[in-house]
Design an enzyme around this catalytic site. Structure first.
Site, PDB file in Angstrom:
ATOM      1  N   SER A 158       0.875  -1.182   0.000  1.00  0.00           N
ATOM      2  CA  SER A 158       0.000   0.000   0.000  1.00  0.00           C
ATOM      3  C   SER A 158       0.906   1.224   0.000  1.00  0.00           C
ATOM      4  CB  SER A 158      -0.858  -0.001   1.267  1.00  0.00           C
ATOM      5  OG  SER A 158      -1.531   1.236   1.414  1.00  0.00           O
TER       6      SER A 158
ATOM      7  N   TYR B 236      -1.932   0.254  10.608  1.00  0.00           N
ATOM      8  CA  TYR B 236      -1.912  -0.201   9.217  1.00  0.00           C
ATOM      9  C   TYR B 236      -0.582   0.159   8.550  1.00  0.00           C
ATOM     10  CZ  TYR B 236      -3.703  -0.926   4.414  1.00  0.00           C
ATOM     11  OH  TYR B 236      -3.896  -1.352   3.118  1.00  0.00           O
TER      12      TYR B 236
HETATM   13  N1  LIG Z   1      -8.733  -0.712  -1.013  1.00  0.00           N
HETATM   14  C1  LIG Z   1      -7.684   0.084  -0.870  1.00  0.00           C
HETATM   15  O1  LIG Z   1      -7.806   1.322  -0.878  1.00  0.00           O
HETATM   16  C2  LIG Z   1      -6.300  -0.504  -0.712  1.00  0.00           C
HETATM   17  C3  LIG Z   1      -5.215   0.367  -0.890  1.00  0.00           C
HETATM   18  C4  LIG Z   1      -3.943  -0.125  -0.745  1.00  0.00           C
HETATM   19  C5  LIG Z   1      -3.737  -1.452  -0.448  1.00  0.00           C
HETATM   20  N2  LIG Z   1      -4.809  -2.282  -0.264  1.00  0.00           N
HETATM   21  C6  LIG Z   1      -4.522  -3.668   0.067  1.00  0.00           C
HETATM   22  O2  LIG Z   1      -5.001  -4.494  -0.966  1.00  0.00           O
HETATM   23  C7  LIG Z   1      -5.397  -5.749  -0.437  1.00  0.00           C
HETATM   24  C8  LIG Z   1      -6.819  -6.044  -0.861  1.00  0.00           C
HETATM   25  O3  LIG Z   1      -7.649  -4.982  -0.428  1.00  0.00           O
HETATM   26  P1  LIG Z   1      -9.185  -4.846  -0.890  1.00  0.00           P
HETATM   27  O4  LIG Z   1      -9.465  -3.401  -1.022  1.00  0.00           O
HETATM   28  O5  LIG Z   1      -9.476  -5.750  -2.017  1.00  0.00           O
HETATM   29  O6  LIG Z   1      -9.906  -5.333   0.456  1.00  0.00           O
HETATM   30  P2  LIG Z   1     -11.008  -6.456   0.734  1.00  0.00           P
HETATM   31  O7  LIG Z   1     -12.057  -6.433  -0.308  1.00  0.00           O
HETATM   32  O8  LIG Z   1     -11.398  -6.252   2.160  1.00  0.00           O
HETATM   33  O9  LIG Z   1     -10.211  -7.817   0.565  1.00  0.00           O
HETATM   34  C9  LIG Z   1      -9.436  -8.405   1.566  1.00  0.00           C
HETATM   35  C10 LIG Z   1      -9.310  -9.877   1.227  1.00  0.00           C
HETATM   36  O10 LIG Z   1      -8.428 -10.471   2.170  1.00  0.00           O
HETATM   37  C11 LIG Z   1      -9.009 -11.679   2.616  1.00  0.00           C
HETATM   38  N3  LIG Z   1      -8.542 -11.983   3.952  1.00  0.00           N
HETATM   39  C12 LIG Z   1      -8.584 -11.195   5.052  1.00  0.00           C
HETATM   40  N4  LIG Z   1      -8.066 -11.851   6.102  1.00  0.00           N
HETATM   41  C13 LIG Z   1      -7.687 -13.065   5.650  1.00  0.00           C
HETATM   42  C14 LIG Z   1      -7.107 -14.203   6.256  1.00  0.00           C
HETATM   43  N5  LIG Z   1      -6.789 -14.213   7.573  1.00  0.00           N
HETATM   44  N6  LIG Z   1      -6.857 -15.293   5.501  1.00  0.00           N
HETATM   45  C15 LIG Z   1      -7.168 -15.296   4.189  1.00  0.00           C
HETATM   46  N7  LIG Z   1      -7.723 -14.247   3.553  1.00  0.00           N
HETATM   47  C16 LIG Z   1      -7.986 -13.150   4.287  1.00  0.00           C
HETATM   48  C17 LIG Z   1     -10.514 -11.445   2.587  1.00  0.00           C
HETATM   49  O11 LIG Z   1     -11.202 -12.677   2.402  1.00  0.00           O
HETATM   50  P3  LIG Z   1     -11.959 -13.501   3.538  1.00  0.00           P
HETATM   51  O12 LIG Z   1     -12.579 -12.505   4.472  1.00  0.00           O
HETATM   52  O13 LIG Z   1     -12.967 -14.306   2.772  1.00  0.00           O
HETATM   53  O14 LIG Z   1     -10.915 -14.351   4.165  1.00  0.00           O
HETATM   54  C18 LIG Z   1     -10.630 -10.613   1.303  1.00  0.00           C
HETATM   55  O15 LIG Z   1     -10.754 -11.460   0.195  1.00  0.00           O
HETATM   56  C19 LIG Z   1      -5.184  -5.661   1.067  1.00  0.00           C
HETATM   57  O16 LIG Z   1      -3.936  -6.215   1.400  1.00  0.00           O
HETATM   58  C20 LIG Z   1      -5.188  -4.169   1.332  1.00  0.00           C
HETATM   59  O17 LIG Z   1      -4.481  -3.832   2.490  1.00  0.00           O
HETATM   60  C21 LIG Z   1      -6.088  -1.831  -0.409  1.00  0.00           C
END
Ligand SMILES: NC(=O)c1ccc[n+]([C@@H]2O[C@H](COP(=O)([O-])OP(=O)(O)OC[C@H]3O[C@@H](n4cnc5c(N)ncnc54)[C@H](OP(=O)(O)O)[C@@H]3O)[C@@H](O)[C@H]2O)c1
Length: 279
Positions: A164, A177
């Protein structure tokens, strides 16, 4: 769709003999031309789900990994992949994932992760910090440790960590975070050093503001108003498909090309502190 065909990207070109000797590569370790495989963690929503779709479109057989079985089963059925229910913070479940994947793997995308809360360090909930460290850092570590041997054995492996911009900058309220994502950034750089000489390239992709259905909702404990406020007035935040597109681009370069780090933000966001809003 991509200028370099998947086959070319996943099959490392035969290296010159001198380079082969220097780096200890062996023809016998190369991918044999069967369908390239990818593991995407956090594939049940957002960036991970979009990435699984994009990689499948590009020709990968995708192992879709998350805790919510129904979601990943539906996705895997749709894209012709394989669903593996796995909590990435649980070493035994990660070992089972590695067994399901088998001896060879072309691409690992460590995407599972997330944020909780926006409290100051002086008022932080240490259990929330522990959870963020667990899923973002330890989860990435466990999956990486379990699957690096298969990436090496493919002869043309690629490891992509989704960190991120919070892995590069800090902001008030972001302590738990940003600490965790700085950890992912540090781990990715360390891995690139440690895997040097092996046929595995290592990339960090650092997204800025991506509007996904669950990221901010989870951060604010299900408070939709607070979650929507994050994106209020922002003209076109990134969407999951934008990051998926970048992941697929990185993964389909010729294998000698290592994209070290990519920071990807919407045009409205110049830094974590400077976001153009119309309202
Ligand atoms: N959205 C943003 O603005 C943003 C910006 C920068 C970076 N990111 C990063 O990008 C990644 C994806 O973000 P997103 O926006 O797509 O968020 P999201 O929709 O909340 O996706 C998070 C995913 O991680 C999985 N997860 C969480 N805990 C887990 C565990 N213990 N074991 C296995 N899977 C797990 C969840 O699936 P389950 O709950 O089904 O396990 C879900 O599929 C993250 O690492 C986040 O920090 C996001």
């Amino acid at each position: 769709m991509f200028p370099v065909p998947l086959k070319a990207a996943c099959q490392r070109p035969t290296p010159p003999a001198a380079r082969n000797r220097r780096q200890g590569w062996h023809h016998g370790a190369m991918s044999t031309g069967s369908s390239a495989t990818a593991v995407v963690t956090g594939a049940s929503s957002g960036i991970g789900e979009a990435t699984a779709r994009s990689l499948a479109d590009a020709g990968f057989h995708v192992f879709c990994v998350a805790r919510r079985t129904e979601r990943i089963q539906a996705l895997a059925a749709e894209i012709g992949g394989t669903a593996v229910t796995c909590d990435v913070t649980d070493a035994a479940q990660v070992d089972a994932l590695a067994s399901a994947v088998g001896d060879r793997l072309n691409l690992l995308v460590n995407n599972a992760g997330g944020a909780i809360g926006l409290e100051k360090v002086s008022e932080a909930d240490h259990e929330a910090w522990r959870h963020m460290y667990d899923v973002n850092v330890i989860g990435t570590l466990l999956v990486t440790r379990a699957l690096v041997p298969a990436l090496v054995a493919s002869g043309a492996g690629t490891l992509i960590n989704i960190s991120s911009t919070a892995g590069h900058d800090v902001y008030e309220g972001g302590g738990g975070y940003t600490v965790a994502k700085h950890g992912v950034t540090a781990m990715t750089g360390t891995l690139r050093l440690e895997l040097n000489g092996l046929p595995v390239r290592v990339t960090e992709i650092a997204p800025g503001m991506v509007r996904t259905d669950e990221f901010s909702l989870n951060r604010f404990g299900g408070d939709k108003e607070a979650a929507d406020h994050v994106y209020a007035g922002v003209d076109e935040p990134l969407v999951a498909a934008d990051i998926a597109d970048v992941v697929t681009w990185v993964a389909t370069r010729p294998h000698h090309v290592n994209i070290d780090t990519m920071t990807v933000r919407p045009i409205a966001q110049a830094s974590v502190y400077k976001v153009h809003r119309t309202t």
